[in-house]
Write a protein that holds these residues in place. Structure first.
Motif, PDB file in Angstrom:
ATOM      1  N   HIS A 282       0.835  -1.209   0.000  1.00 31.47           N
ATOM      2  CA  HIS A 282       0.000   0.000   0.000  1.00 31.47           C
ATOM      3  C   HIS A 282       0.864   1.250   0.000  1.00 31.47           C
ATOM      4  CE1 HIS A 282      -2.743   3.100   1.421  1.00 31.47           C
ATOM      5  NE2 HIS A 282      -2.041   3.216   2.530  1.00 31.47           N
TER       6      HIS A 282
ATOM      7  N   HIS B  60      -4.733   7.299   1.810  1.00 38.28           N
ATOM      8  CA  HIS B  60      -5.919   6.499   1.521  1.00 38.28           C
ATOM      9  C   HIS B  60      -6.825   6.447   2.746  1.00 38.28           C
ATOM     10  CE1 HIS B  60      -7.775   2.329   0.487  1.00 38.28           C
ATOM     11  NE2 HIS B  60      -8.483   3.296  -0.049  1.00 38.28           N
TER      12      HIS B  60
ATOM     13  N   VAL C 289     -10.402   4.647   4.115  1.00 39.03           N
ATOM     14  CA  VAL C 289     -11.479   3.683   3.914  1.00 39.03           C
ATOM     15  C   VAL C 289     -12.682   4.138   4.728  1.00 39.03           C
ATOM     16  CG1 VAL C 289     -12.270   1.358   4.482  1.00 39.03           C
ATOM     17  CG2 VAL C 289     -10.088   1.669   3.342  1.00 39.03           C
TER      18      VAL C 289
ATOM     19  N   TYR D  42      -7.782  13.245   0.027  1.00 41.73           N
ATOM     20  CA  TYR D  42      -7.661  11.812   0.287  1.00 41.73           C
ATOM     21  C   TYR D  42      -8.120  11.004  -0.922  1.00 41.73           C
ATOM     22  CZ  TYR D  42      -6.686  12.109   5.318  1.00 41.73           C
ATOM     23  OH  TYR D  42      -6.111  12.336   6.539  1.00 41.73           O
TER      24      TYR D  42
ATOM     25  N   THR E 251     -11.985   5.038  -0.481  1.00 37.75           N
ATOM     26  CA  THR E 251     -12.726   3.833  -0.843  1.00 37.75           C
ATOM     27  C   THR E 251     -13.883   3.674   0.134  1.00 37.75           C
ATOM     28  OG1 THR E 251     -10.722   2.735  -1.654  1.00 37.75           O
ATOM     29  CG2 THR E 251     -12.636   1.341  -1.178  1.00 37.75           C
TER      30      THR E 251
ATOM     31  N   GLY F 137      -6.677  -0.161   8.260  1.00 39.89           N
ATOM     32  CA  GLY F 137      -7.426  -0.731   7.171  1.00 39.89           C
ATOM     33  C   GLY F 137      -8.548  -1.619   7.665  1.00 39.89           C
TER      34      GLY F 137
ATOM     35  N   ALA G  59      -5.221   1.127   4.741  1.00 48.08           N
ATOM     36  CA  ALA G  59      -5.562   2.548   4.668  1.00 48.08           C
ATOM     37  C   ALA G  59      -4.729   3.320   5.674  1.00 48.08           C
ATOM     38  CB  ALA G  59      -7.055   2.744   4.957  1.00 48.08           C
TER      39      ALA G  59
END
Length: 515
Positions: A11, A19, A21, A41, A44, A272, A283
């Protein structure tokens, strides 16, 4: 190296942008993803349902659109501000229609109260029911506005995660008698019991008992009067669909029909999520729009918790459950001319029914109903000439010691509800019902992973609000943030959208969080 170490290393090398989440594509999760995307950012969003919106999504059946959850928009400027933060224009993308009247309240004795935005029209409604209560109503409106500025524009749009935040506002809480309930405050201003109900029932729309929820929530009367009550054409689901589009336009990703099993932790920090499939998604920060209770009790089940332990969560008072019957009727568009977009149909009891729901955990023989008829405003909700309805009855959540199983009682409950609707609002409707769908508290528990099948997470009592509520920045785990109805400032569209605004004030600069 562990699987998580390997995933984190991959990652770290993959992309330079931080990232995030987001667990859950409910309205709070979507708003948070928009805010995070605007901050820079890479986002997801993960949700177990097949469409975005959570409780604000819809389902289609035989040409009828059933809006599953919220049906009105108040304080539309919070949506305008959210869109603007993303460089977009809300009113160009969402068709919002003001309603007049807002809703009609009916009582068993045949009396009615029609709520409108115009103050003089509202005074006339009060005068018609109880001439001696007009002056008290005027005082109530002033009280409502005062609490709006403090409770919503101040406390509701900033974090309350520090004890010092609470201590600073305690004198103001005391001055505004936040210890007094919504119903108690209404009772001090008007004498007519019907008016007391009309001015105090609003907490039920966010899962609160009007006889126990803090009087700060009378601010809703000011929201309605000042900003109006609106309906989004296409339902709130149309707003959710636009939010999802903005997220993807920002470069974000929505992974639908995907369930998160656990929040991953590395060195005391959320790093994550593990999916139900067993896959891991790493994440830099994790935002949970899952119910706060579910987040702490299930998604962090393998981590020690200091505050939100299973015992603490079990001791909380949870909002009531909801029985919702969605149905379509054939050839009725020109029938029931006196039934508008929103109707509240009262049963013979107010306080007793509320006590049964919140305290006794008893499914009563009588009920009060909220009836939503969107086709009055939005014909697209049904085939031509037909109607779509949603009838909501507050019921106990599933956590009471002697909770009944809805699989055993649902059919009988619907028969009684049908009889009440036939006699009091929609004569002859049952012979015209076509499409039909029922949600019970068990549906909420399974579909939305809601603790005890509660409709609105933790009940907004005074000692379960502000600092006492699960915080937007988790006190249990660094890098974990919470949004939505179960956290500050609370349930309802204004609350969940504002929770994303608060979240954006708390997350670290994406340029500083990589690694």
């Amino acid at each position: 190296m562990t699987k998580l170490d390997t995933a984190l290393a991959a990652h770290s090398d993959k992309l330079s942008s931080a990232h995030a989440v987001v667990i859950g594509a409910g309205l709070g999760g979507l708003a948070s993803a928009m805010r995070l995307g605007a901050l820079g950012y890479r986002v997801t969003v993960i949700d177990k349902l097949d469409v975005p919106g959570g409780r604000g999504s819809c389902i289609w059946k035989d040409g009828h659109r059933f809006d599953l959850g919220p049906t009105i928009v108040t304080v539309p400027q919070i949506f305008k501000e959210l869109w603007a933060a993303c460089g977009r224009d809300f009113h160009k993308e969402v068709d919002l229609r003001p309603l007049d009247p807002f809703y009609e309240i009916r009582w068993p004795d045949g009396s009615k109260f029609t709520a409108r935005q115009d103050t003089e029209a509202m005074r006339e409604e009060v005068r018609r029911l109880s001439p001696g209560d007009v002056a008290g109503y005027d005082k109530f409106l002033r009280d409502s506005e005062e609490r709006y500025w403090f409770g919503f524009e101040d406390l509701g749009r900033r974090s309350m995660h520090k004890l010092s935040d609470l201590i600073r506002v305690l004198p103001r809480f005391a001055m505004l008698r936040a210890d007094r309930s919504v119903y108690a405050h209404a009772s001090r201003r008007v004498k007519d019991e019907r008016l007391r109900m009309a001015l105090s029932f609003h907490p039920l729309f966010i899962g609160g008992d009007p006889f126990n929820v803090t009087s700060m929530y009378i601010l809703v009367s000011h929201l309605e009067k000042e900003f109006g009550v609106h309906y989004a054409m296409g339902g709130v689901a149309a707003i959710a669909e636009n939010m999802a589009k903005i997220i993807t336009d920002q470069g974000g990703t929505l992974r639908m029909e995907t369930e998160v099993d656990e929040i991953l932790v590395k060195n005391g920090r959320a790093r994550g999520v593990k999916l139900a499939s067993g896959d891991m998604l790493t994440a830099d920060i994790v935002v949970s729009n899952a119910d706060a209770g579910y987040t702490y009790d299930r998604l962090l089940r393998n981590q020690p918790r200091k505050r939100w332990t299973p015992k603490k969560l079990k001791s909380r008072r949870w909002s009531m459950g909801l029985y919702v019957w969605y149905f379509g009727t054939k050839g009725t568009r020109d029938m029931w001319k006196d039934v508008g977009h929103h109707t509240i149909l009262n049963g013979p009891r107010y306080k007793g029914l509320v006590r049964d729901i919140f305290s006794r955990g008893k499914v009563s023989d009588d009920f009060s109903l909220y009836v939503h008829r969107p086709t009055v405003t939005d014909p697209s909700a049904a085939p031509a000439g037909d109607d779509t309805f949603y009838v909501l009855s507050p019921v106990p959540h599933l956590g009471h010691s002697d909770s009944e199983k809805w699989a055993d009682i649902e059919r009988q409950y619907r028969v009684r509800l049908t009889k009440a609707l036939e006699e009091q609002l929609l004569p002859g409707f049952s012979s015209r019902v076509t499409a039909s769908e029922v949600f019970t508290p068990e549906t909420f528990q399974d579909r939305y992973l809601s603790p005890y099948g509660s409709g609105f997470s933790i009940e907004p009592r005074i000692l379960q609000s502000a600092w006492f509520r699960p915080h937007n920045v988790s006190e249990e785990l660094k890098g974990l943030f919470l949004t939505g109805a179960g956290t500050h400032p609370g349930a309802g569209l204004p609350g969940v959208i504002s929770s994303a605004e608060v979240l954006a004030q708390l997350v670290p600069d994406p340029a500083l969080v990589r690694g």
